[in-house]
Design a protein around this motif. Structure first.
Motif, PDB file in Angstrom:
ATOM      1  N   VAL A  49       0.834  -1.208   0.000  1.00 33.03           N
ATOM      2  CA  VAL A  49       0.000   0.000   0.000  1.00 33.03           C
ATOM      3  C   VAL A  49       0.869   1.259   0.000  1.00 33.03           C
ATOM      4  O   VAL A  49       0.585   2.225  -0.714  1.00 33.03           O
ATOM      5  CB  VAL A  49      -0.958  -0.015   1.213  1.00 33.03           C
ATOM      6  N   LEU A  50       1.937   1.239   0.774  1.00 32.48           N
ATOM      7  CA  LEU A  50       2.823   2.407   0.814  1.00 32.48           C
ATOM      8  C   LEU A  50       3.525   2.624  -0.522  1.00 32.48           C
ATOM      9  O   LEU A  50       3.676   3.765  -0.969  1.00 32.48           O
ATOM     10  CB  LEU A  50       3.839   2.247   1.948  1.00 32.48           C
ATOM     11  N   PHE A  51       3.948   1.551  -1.189  1.00 33.50           N
ATOM     12  CA  PHE A  51       4.585   1.702  -2.490  1.00 33.50           C
ATOM     13  C   PHE A  51       3.581   2.170  -3.550  1.00 33.50           C
ATOM     14  O   PHE A  51       3.927   2.937  -4.447  1.00 33.50           O
ATOM     15  CB  PHE A  51       5.286   0.414  -2.917  1.00 33.50           C
ATOM     16  N   LEU A  52       2.335   1.739  -3.442  1.00 34.89           N
ATOM     17  CA  LEU A  52       1.303   2.263  -4.342  1.00 34.89           C
ATOM     18  C   LEU A  52       1.057   3.749  -4.083  1.00 34.89           C
ATOM     19  O   LEU A  52       0.794   4.513  -5.013  1.00 34.89           O
ATOM     20  CB  LEU A  52       0.002   1.473  -4.176  1.00 34.89           C
ATOM     21  N   CYS A  53       1.160   4.155  -2.831  1.00 31.25           N
ATOM     22  CA  CYS A  53       1.040   5.573  -2.488  1.00 31.25           C
ATOM     23  C   CYS A  53       2.149   6.380  -3.158  1.00 31.25           C
ATOM     24  O   CYS A  53       1.914   7.482  -3.649  1.00 31.25           O
ATOM     25  CB  CYS A  53       1.089   5.743  -0.976  1.00 31.25           C
ATOM     26  N   VAL A  54       3.353   5.819  -3.204  1.00 30.81           N
ATOM     27  CA  VAL A  54       4.471   6.490  -3.873  1.00 30.81           C
ATOM     28  C   VAL A  54       4.162   6.674  -5.348  1.00 30.81           C
ATOM     29  O   VAL A  54       4.343   7.765  -5.904  1.00 30.81           O
ATOM     30  CB  VAL A  54       5.782   5.690  -3.682  1.00 30.81           C
ATOM     31  N   LEU A  55       3.675   5.615  -5.997  1.00 33.05           N
ATOM     32  CA  LEU A  55       3.370   5.713  -7.421  1.00 33.05           C
ATOM     33  C   LEU A  55       2.268   6.732  -7.699  1.00 33.05           C
ATOM     34  O   LEU A  55       2.359   7.522  -8.644  1.00 33.05           O
ATOM     35  CB  LEU A  55       2.964   4.340  -7.962  1.00 33.05           C
ATOM     36  N   ALA A  56       1.240   6.722  -6.876  1.00 31.86           N
ATOM     37  CA  ALA A  56       0.135   7.660  -7.074  1.00 31.86           C
ATOM     38  C   ALA A  56       0.576   9.098  -6.823  1.00 31.86           C
ATOM     39  O   ALA A  56       0.171  10.018  -7.546  1.00 31.86           O
ATOM     40  CB  ALA A  56      -1.024   7.298  -6.149  1.00 31.86           C
ATOM     41  N   THR A  57       1.411   9.297  -5.834  1.00 29.85           N
ATOM     42  CA  THR A  57       1.879  10.650  -5.529  1.00 29.85           C
ATOM     43  C   THR A  57       2.767  11.175  -6.651  1.00 29.85           C
ATOM     44  O   THR A  57       2.675  12.341  -7.030  1.00 29.85           O
ATOM     45  CB  THR A  57       2.644  10.657  -4.192  1.00 29.85           C
ATOM     46  N   ARG A  58       3.621  10.332  -7.206  1.00 31.48           N
ATOM     47  CA  ARG A  58       4.458  10.760  -8.331  1.00 31.48           C
ATOM     48  C   ARG A  58       3.605  11.133  -9.532  1.00 31.48           C
ATOM     49  O   ARG A  58       3.896  12.097 -10.240  1.00 31.48           O
ATOM     50  CB  ARG A  58       5.450   9.661  -8.704  1.00 31.48           C
ATOM     51  N   LYS A  59       2.566  10.369  -9.769  1.00 28.69           N
ATOM     52  CA  LYS A  59       1.656  10.683 -10.883  1.00 28.69           C
ATOM     53  C   LYS A  59       0.958  12.018 -10.639  1.00 28.69           C
ATOM     54  O   LYS A  59       0.841  12.837 -11.560  1.00 28.69           O
ATOM     55  CB  LYS A  59       0.651   9.547 -11.051  1.00 28.69           C
ATOM     56  N   MET A  60       0.519  12.242  -9.416  1.00 28.12           N
ATOM     57  CA  MET A  60      -0.129  13.521  -9.084  1.00 28.12           C
ATOM     58  C   MET A  60       0.847  14.678  -9.260  1.00 28.12           C
ATOM     59  O   MET A  60       0.479  15.748  -9.734  1.00 28.12           O
ATOM     60  CB  MET A  60      -0.647  13.495  -7.635  1.00 28.12           C
ATOM     61  N   GLU A  61       2.095  14.466  -8.883  1.00 31.37           N
ATOM     62  CA  GLU A  61       3.107  15.513  -9.013  1.00 31.37           C
ATOM     63  C   GLU A  61       3.331  15.865 -10.485  1.00 31.37           C
ATOM     64  O   GLU A  61       3.436  17.027 -10.840  1.00 31.37           O
ATOM     65  CB  GLU A  61       4.414  15.031  -8.388  1.00 31.37           C
ATOM     66  N   ARG A  62       3.345  14.845 -11.337  1.00 34.36           N
ATOM     67  CA  ARG A  62       3.526  15.105 -12.774  1.00 34.36           C
ATOM     68  C   ARG A  62       2.322  15.813 -13.367  1.00 34.36           C
ATOM     69  O   ARG A  62       2.463  16.639 -14.269  1.00 34.36           O
ATOM     70  CB  ARG A  62       3.766  13.797 -13.505  1.00 34.36           C
ATOM     71  N   LEU A  63       1.131  15.486 -12.883  1.00 36.80           N
ATOM     72  CA  LEU A  63      -0.075  16.146 -13.398  1.00 36.80           C
ATOM     73  C   LEU A  63      -0.150  17.601 -12.965  1.00 36.80           C
ATOM     74  O   LEU A  63      -0.668  18.451 -13.683  1.00 36.80           O
ATOM     75  CB  LEU A  63      -1.320  15.405 -12.943  1.00 36.80           C
ATOM     76  N   GLN A  64       0.352  17.907 -11.776  1.00 38.92           N
ATOM     77  CA  GLN A  64       0.308  19.274 -11.242  1.00 38.92           C
ATOM     78  C   GLN A  64       1.371  20.179 -11.816  1.00 38.92           C
ATOM     79  O   GLN A  64       1.189  21.388 -11.885  1.00 38.92           O
ATOM     80  CB  GLN A  64       0.453  19.238  -9.712  1.00 38.92           C
ATOM     81  N   SER A  65       2.513  19.602 -12.212  1.00 36.43           N
ATOM     82  CA  SER A  65       3.605  20.447 -12.699  1.00 36.43           C
ATOM     83  C   SER A  65       3.295  20.939 -14.115  1.00 36.43           C
ATOM     84  O   SER A  65       2.707  20.226 -14.921  1.00 36.43           O
ATOM     85  CB  SER A  65       4.925  19.666 -12.698  1.00 36.43           C
ATOM     86  N   PRO A  66       3.687  22.186 -14.418  1.00 39.62           N
ATOM     87  CA  PRO A  66       3.421  22.724 -15.758  1.00 39.62           C
ATOM     88  C   PRO A  66       4.275  22.007 -16.794  1.00 39.62           C
ATOM     89  O   PRO A  66       5.374  21.552 -16.518  1.00 39.62           O
ATOM     90  CB  PRO A  66       3.834  24.189 -15.639  1.00 39.62           C
ATOM     91  N   ALA A  67       3.744  21.896 -17.997  1.00 42.28           N
ATOM     92  CA  ALA A  67       4.464  21.217 -19.077  1.00 42.28           C
ATOM     93  C   ALA A  67       5.688  22.019 -19.470  1.00 42.28           C
ATOM     94  O   ALA A  67       5.638  23.231 -19.633  1.00 42.28           O
ATOM     95  CB  ALA A  67       3.548  21.036 -20.284  1.00 42.28           C
ATOM     96  N   SER A  68       6.821  21.330 -19.598  1.00 47.20           N
ATOM     97  CA  SER A  68       8.062  22.016 -19.953  1.00 47.20           C
ATOM     98  C   SER A  68       8.318  21.913 -21.430  1.00 47.20           C
ATOM     99  O   SER A  68       8.048  20.972 -22.066  1.00 47.20           O
ATOM    100  CB  SER A  68       9.234  21.394 -19.209  1.00 47.20           C
TER     101      SER A  68
END
Length: 68
Positions: A49-68
């Protein structure tokens, strides 16, 4: 906001590794499992569950960051 994501990723990843190590220790020394009243399988589920949390958080971080 990206700082919060990094803190969450690092803490979940670290706790996932710790949970995996505890699960292995509980498997090797069954009397410890009786002392803490848990099973090695529970530790591995928590780690998953914690490793899935890492994957989901990284995905959220990529969605929130502006496109470079």
């Amino acid at each position: 906001m990206s700082r919060i994501y990094r803190i969450l990723v690092e803490s979940c990843w670290g706790l996932g590794v710790l949970s995996t190590l505890v699960a292995v220790a509980l498997k090797l020394v069954p009397t410890w499992a009786e002392m803490v009243r848990t099973t090695p399988r529970g530790g591995l589920v928590l780690a998953g569950v914690l490793f899935l949390c890492v994957l989901a958080t990284r995905k959220m971080e990529r969605l929130q960051s502006p496109a470079s």
